[in-house]
Design a protein around this motif. Structure first.
Motif, short mmCIF file in Angstrom:
data_model
loop_
_atom_site.label_atom_id
_atom_site.label_comp_id
_atom_site.label_asym_id
_atom_site.label_seq_id
_atom_site.Cartn_x
_atom_site.Cartn_y
_atom_site.Cartn_z
N ALA A 131 0.83 -1.20 0.00
CA ALA A 131 0.00 0.00 0.00
C ALA A 131 0.86 1.25 0.00
N ALA A 132 1.96 1.22 0.75
CA ALA A 132 2.86 2.38 0.79
C ALA A 132 3.44 2.68 -0.58
N VAL A 133 3.94 1.65 -1.25
CA VAL A 133 4.55 1.83 -2.56
C VAL A 133 3.51 2.31 -3.57
N ALA A 134 2.37 1.62 -3.62
CA ALA A 134 1.36 1.95 -4.62
C ALA A 134 0.79 3.35 -4.41
N ALA A 135 0.64 3.76 -3.16
CA ALA A 135 0.03 5.07 -2.88
C ALA A 135 0.92 6.22 -3.36
N ILE A 136 2.22 6.13 -3.11
CA ILE A 136 3.08 7.27 -3.44
C ILE A 136 3.55 7.22 -4.89
N CYS A 137 3.58 6.04 -5.50
CA CYS A 137 4.06 5.93 -6.89
C CYS A 137 2.92 6.22 -7.86
N GLU A 138 2.45 7.42 -7.81
CA GLU A 138 1.37 7.93 -8.65
C GLU A 138 1.89 9.19 -9.34
N PRO A 139 1.93 9.22 -10.67
CA PRO A 139 2.55 10.37 -11.36
C PRO A 139 2.08 11.74 -10.91
N ARG A 140 0.80 11.88 -10.63
CA ARG A 140 0.30 13.22 -10.29
C ARG A 140 0.83 13.72 -8.95
N LEU A 141 1.31 12.79 -8.10
CA LEU A 141 1.84 13.18 -6.80
C LEU A 141 3.33 13.49 -6.84
N LEU A 142 4.02 13.04 -7.87
CA LEU A 142 5.48 13.18 -7.94
C LEU A 142 5.83 14.44 -8.70
N ARG A 143 5.54 15.56 -8.06
CA ARG A 143 5.65 16.85 -8.74
C ARG A 143 6.89 17.65 -8.39
N ASP A 144 7.69 17.17 -7.45
CA ASP A 144 8.88 17.92 -7.06
C ASP A 144 9.97 16.94 -6.66
N PRO A 145 11.23 17.37 -6.74
CA PRO A 145 12.35 16.45 -6.48
C PRO A 145 12.30 15.81 -5.10
N ARG A 146 11.86 16.56 -4.10
CA ARG A 146 11.84 15.99 -2.75
C ARG A 146 10.87 14.82 -2.66
N THR A 147 9.68 14.96 -3.24
CA THR A 147 8.70 13.87 -3.21
C THR A 147 9.18 12.68 -4.02
#
Length: 237
Positions: A131-147
Motif C-alpha cells: 500500500a505504501a509503494v502503490a500510494a506514493i508511486c502515482e505520477p500526479r503526486l510526484l511533482r517535485d524532487p523531494r517527493t
C-alpha cells in the motif's frame, strides 16, 4: 462517461440508506473494471453515517468505497488505525480502494501521505508495504524532487525488505502482491525524475530471482524504455 463531479452531485442527492443500492447498480461489476470515478466521488463526499451504512453490507465494491473514504481522511489518527485493516484486506479491490483514498489525501496534503507511507514501508506486513509503494508511486503526486526522492526511498526500502525473505516466504500470496506492485512502481518513479531515480533502479541486482523479475517488468514499461533509449542506456537483462 460520467465524471467525478457528476457522480458527486448524484450522491449528494441521496439519503445514506440508498447509497448501497446505488453503488451496486453503478459499480461496473461484475465486469473487467470497477467504476473508479464513482469510488473517488464517494471518497470525497461520504459522511461518517454513509460510511457506516456501507460498511454494514460488507459488499466488496461498497468496502472499496469505504476504504477510499477512510484513506482520504487518514491524517486523522483514529481513521488511520482503521485504514490499516483495509490496506491488509484479503480482497484486492478493497486494498485498491485504500490506495485510491491515500492518493486523494496526497492531493491535499502530501506531507501527511508521506508520513503514512514512510511508516508503512518499514512494517513487516507485505500488504502494508505494498500500500505504501502503490500510494506514493502515482505520477500526479510526484511533482517535485523531494517527493520523488521520498518515493524512491520507499521503493528501495520495500525492495530491500523483500530480498531478506527466504524463497519460500517470497512465494506466499501477500508477498507476491508486493512483488507485482514493485514490478511497475520503480518505472513510475524513474519516469518522474530520471536524474534522481535512474541510477538506483539500474543498481538493482538482476541476478536475484525475484528482483530480476521486478527489473524486467519495469523495463517493459514504455515510460522507462523511452527514457533508456533517449539516454542511450544499454541495459542487458
Amino acid at each position: 462517461m460520467t465524471d467525478d463531479v457528476e457522480w458527486e452531485t448524484r450522491l449528494r442527492a441521496l439519503p445514506s440508506t440508498e447509497w448501497p443500492d446505488f453503488l451496486t447498480a453503478h459499480s461496473g461489476l461484475p465486469g473487467p473494471r470497477a467504476n473508479l470515478a464513482l469510488v473517488s466521488a464517494v471518497a470525497r463526499t461520504a459522511e461518517p453515517a454513509v460510511i457506516a451504512e456501507l460498511e454494514k453490507t460488507d459488499d466488496e465494491f461498497a468496502m472499496m468505497c469505504v476504504a477510499a473514504s477512510r484513506g482520504a481522511r487518514s491524517d486523522d489518527a483514529d481513521v488511520l488505525r482503521r485504514q490499516r485493516g483495509h490496506a491488509e484486506d484479503q480482497r484486492w479491490r478493497v486494498r485498491e480502494g485504500a490506495v485510491i483514498g491515500l492518493q486523494l489525501l496526497g492531493d491535499r496534503d502530501i506531507a501527511a501521505l508521506l508520513s503514512i507511507v514512510k511508516s508503512w514501508a518499514e512494517e513487516t506486513d507485505p500488504l502494508l508495504q505494498r500500500a505504501a509503494v502503490a500510494a506514493i508511486c502515482e505520477p500526479r503526486l510526484l511533482r517535485d524532487p523531494r517527493t520523488v526522492g521520498d518515493a524512491l526511498g520507499i521503493c528501495a526500502t520495500t525492495t530491500a525488505h523483500f530480498v531478506t525473505w527466504p524463497s519460500e516466504r517470497r512465494r506466499a500470496p501477500d508477498v507476491r502482491v508486493l512483488r507485482q506492485t514493485l514490478g511497475y512502481c520503480w518505472s513510475v518513479v524513474v519516469a518522474a525524475d530520471p536524474d534522481i531515480a535512474l541510477d538506483a533502479f539500474l543498481g538493482l541486482d538482476p541476478d536475484h530471482p525475484d528482483v530480476g523479475w521486478i527489473v524486467a517488468q519495469n523495463l517493459r514499461k514504455s515510460r522507462l524504455s523511452r527514457i533508456l533509449r533517449d539516454r542511450g542506456e544499454g541495459v542487458a537483462r
